[in-house]
Design a protein around this motif. Structure first.
Motif, PDB file in Angstrom:
ATOM      1  N   THR A   1       0.819  -1.212   0.000  1.00 15.01           N
ATOM      2  CA  THR A   1       0.000   0.000   0.000  1.00 15.01           C
ATOM      3  C   THR A   1       0.853   1.263   0.000  1.00 15.01           C
ATOM      4  N   GLY A   2       2.153   1.115   0.200  1.00 15.59           N
ATOM      5  CA  GLY A   2       3.027   2.281   0.274  1.00 15.59           C
ATOM      6  C   GLY A   2       3.044   2.896   1.663  1.00 15.59           C
ATOM      7  N   ALA A   3       2.355   2.253   2.624  1.00 13.70           N
ATOM      8  CA  ALA A   3       2.323   2.773   3.992  1.00 13.70           C
ATOM      9  C   ALA A   3       3.707   2.701   4.628  1.00 13.70           C
ATOM     10  N   ASN A   4       4.470   1.668   4.304  1.00 23.28           N
ATOM     11  CA  ASN A   4       5.841   1.522   4.787  1.00 23.28           C
ATOM     12  C   ASN A   4       6.797   1.510   3.604  1.00 23.28           C
ATOM     13  N   ARG A   5       7.905   2.173   3.775  1.00 25.31           N
ATOM     14  CA  ARG A   5       8.960   2.227   2.759  1.00 25.31           C
ATOM     15  C   ARG A   5       9.766   0.930   2.809  1.00 25.31           C
ATOM     16  N   VAL A   6      10.106   0.402   1.641  1.00 23.10           N
ATOM     17  CA  VAL A   6      10.890  -0.829   1.541  1.00 23.10           C
ATOM     18  C   VAL A   6      12.365  -0.458   1.496  1.00 23.10           C
ATOM     19  N   SER A   7      13.158  -1.029   2.397  1.00 24.25           N
ATOM     20  CA  SER A   7      14.597  -0.763   2.368  1.00 24.25           C
ATOM     21  C   SER A   7      15.215  -1.457   1.156  1.00 24.25           C
ATOM     22  N   ALA A   8      16.402  -1.028   0.784  1.00 22.65           N
ATOM     23  CA  ALA A   8      17.086  -1.599  -0.374  1.00 22.65           C
ATOM     24  C   ALA A   8      17.331  -3.098  -0.184  1.00 22.65           C
ATOM     25  N   SER A   9      17.787  -3.500   0.985  1.00 17.41           N
ATOM     26  CA  SER A   9      18.076  -4.922   1.216  1.00 17.41           C
ATOM     27  C   SER A   9      16.795  -5.752   1.222  1.00 17.41           C
ATOM     28  N   ARG A  10      15.726  -5.206   1.752  1.00 19.75           N
ATOM     29  CA  ARG A  10      14.448  -5.927   1.752  1.00 19.75           C
ATOM     30  C   ARG A  10      13.899  -6.023   0.334  1.00 19.75           C
ATOM     31  N   LEU A  11      14.055  -4.955  -0.456  1.00 19.68           N
ATOM     32  CA  LEU A  11      13.597  -4.986  -1.841  1.00 19.68           C
ATOM     33  C   LEU A  11      14.388  -6.036  -2.629  1.00 19.68           C
TER      34      LEU A  11
END
Length: 133
Positions: free
Chosen positions: A51-61
């Motif tokens: 939903t875009g409520a939380n930003r995805v970190s680079a490592s998680r992405l």
């Protein structure tokens, strides 16, 4: 850069990346629960990413891309910058957000359910028909 607060607006890039995660997950027929298990997080976190409520970190992405079988760049494909684009092509028939168009998504899902040899022939037919139009 500070994380967005609960009352703040999500950044358009975070929303877009979340949409791309959801679309790819849906296309592969994967549940939020399964993606969460593959990445090692709770499914509620996947919901917040989508939903875009939380930003995805680079490592998680990176981990999400691996679980969904795509490159990290996939999540940014089609994202437009704020600067106006100058292109010589007029593609009026293509929706601005093809990946957000339900008909296009249904077509893509159906296309990839066709056996590969038949899919290639269908692709060539579509290419010929689009050249004729």
């Amino acid at each position: 850069m500070a994380e967005e607060g609960k009352m703040g607006m999500a950044h358009k890039v975070d929303v877009y990346v979340g949409q791309r995660i959801r679309q790819r997950r849906w296309l592969t027929g994967m549940t939020q629960q399964r993606l969460a298990e593959l990445v090692g997080i709770k499914f509620q976190q996947i919901q917040k990413y989508e939903t875009g409520a939380n930003r995805v970190s680079a490592s998680r992405l990176w981990d999400i891309a691996d679980a969904l079988g795509v490159t990290v760049a996939f999540f940014f494909d089609g994202l437009k910058s704020e600067a106006p684009e100058k292109t010589g092509k007029a593609e009026e028939n293509i929706p601005v957000d093809v990946m957000g168009d339900k008909e296009a998504m249904d077509l893509i899902r159906s296309y990839y359910s066709i056996p590969e040899d038949q899919r290639r022939r269908l692709f060539e037919l579509a290419r010929v028909l689009s050249d004729v139009a």
